[in-house]
Scaffold this motif. Structure first.
Motif, PDB file in Angstrom:
ATOM      1  N   ARG A 149       0.840  -1.206   0.000  1.00  0.00           N
ATOM      2  CA  ARG A 149       0.000   0.000   0.000  1.00  0.00           C
ATOM      3  C   ARG A 149       0.874   1.254   0.000  1.00  0.00           C
ATOM      4  N   LYS A 150       0.314   2.329  -0.499  1.00  0.00           N
ATOM      5  CA  LYS A 150       1.044   3.591  -0.602  1.00  0.00           C
ATOM      6  C   LYS A 150       1.547   4.039   0.772  1.00  0.00           C
ATOM      7  N   GLY A 151       0.742   3.859   1.792  1.00  0.00           N
ATOM      8  CA  GLY A 151       1.151   4.257   3.146  1.00  0.00           C
ATOM      9  C   GLY A 151       2.352   3.464   3.639  1.00  0.00           C
ATOM     10  N   ASP A 152       2.442   2.171   3.245  1.00  0.00           N
ATOM     11  CA  ASP A 152       3.588   1.339   3.622  1.00  0.00           C
ATOM     12  C   ASP A 152       4.860   1.842   2.953  1.00  0.00           C
ATOM     13  N   ILE A 153       4.716   2.250   1.691  1.00  0.00           N
ATOM     14  CA  ILE A 153       5.872   2.764   0.958  1.00  0.00           C
ATOM     15  C   ILE A 153       6.376   4.038   1.632  1.00  0.00           C
ATOM     16  N   GLN A 154       5.450   4.923   1.982  1.00  0.00           N
ATOM     17  CA  GLN A 154       5.847   6.180   2.631  1.00  0.00           C
ATOM     18  C   GLN A 154       6.512   5.890   3.974  1.00  0.00           C
TER      19      GLN A 154
END
Length: 104
Positions: free
Chosen positions: A82-87
């Motif tokens: 997920r995008k939040g994990d990448i951030q």
């Protein structure tokens, strides 16, 4: 006929065993570990090796096993992130993205 059955049939100077889950013996991986610990010659599917854990690897080392795999195994698989994990990974310094978009 499965490849492990072919090995068992064609190699007549060894007594190959296959992991099984008969008679409440647990999982196939647990059965495989028992066979390794007992020093058995083993023929099994490559898919079982994808479930290998640290205990399995340690058993292979302790028992000085030679592992022969006759098929290419997938050692890297794509994960959905997920995008939040990448951030979170970027912020924590776990990954870096270069100017070309390559992740390290």
């Amino acid at each position: 006929m499965t490849k492990s059955n072919v090995v068992k049939q064609e190699v007549t100077n060894r007594d190959f065993k296959e992991p099984d889950v008969k008679h409440g013996s647990g999982t196939k991986l647990e059965s495989l570990k028992r066979l390794i610990a007992n020093g058995e010659d083993i023929a099994t599917t490559h898919s079982l090796f994808s479930k290998a854990d640290d205990e399995f690897i340690d058993l292979l080392r302790w028992e000085n096993y030679t592992l022969i795999v006759d098929e290419v195994m997938e050692v890297i698989s794509q994960l959905q992130v997920r995008k939040g994990d990448i951030q979170m990974m970027l912020n924590g310094g776990a990954i870096e993205v270069d100017e070309g978009g390559r992740v390290t």
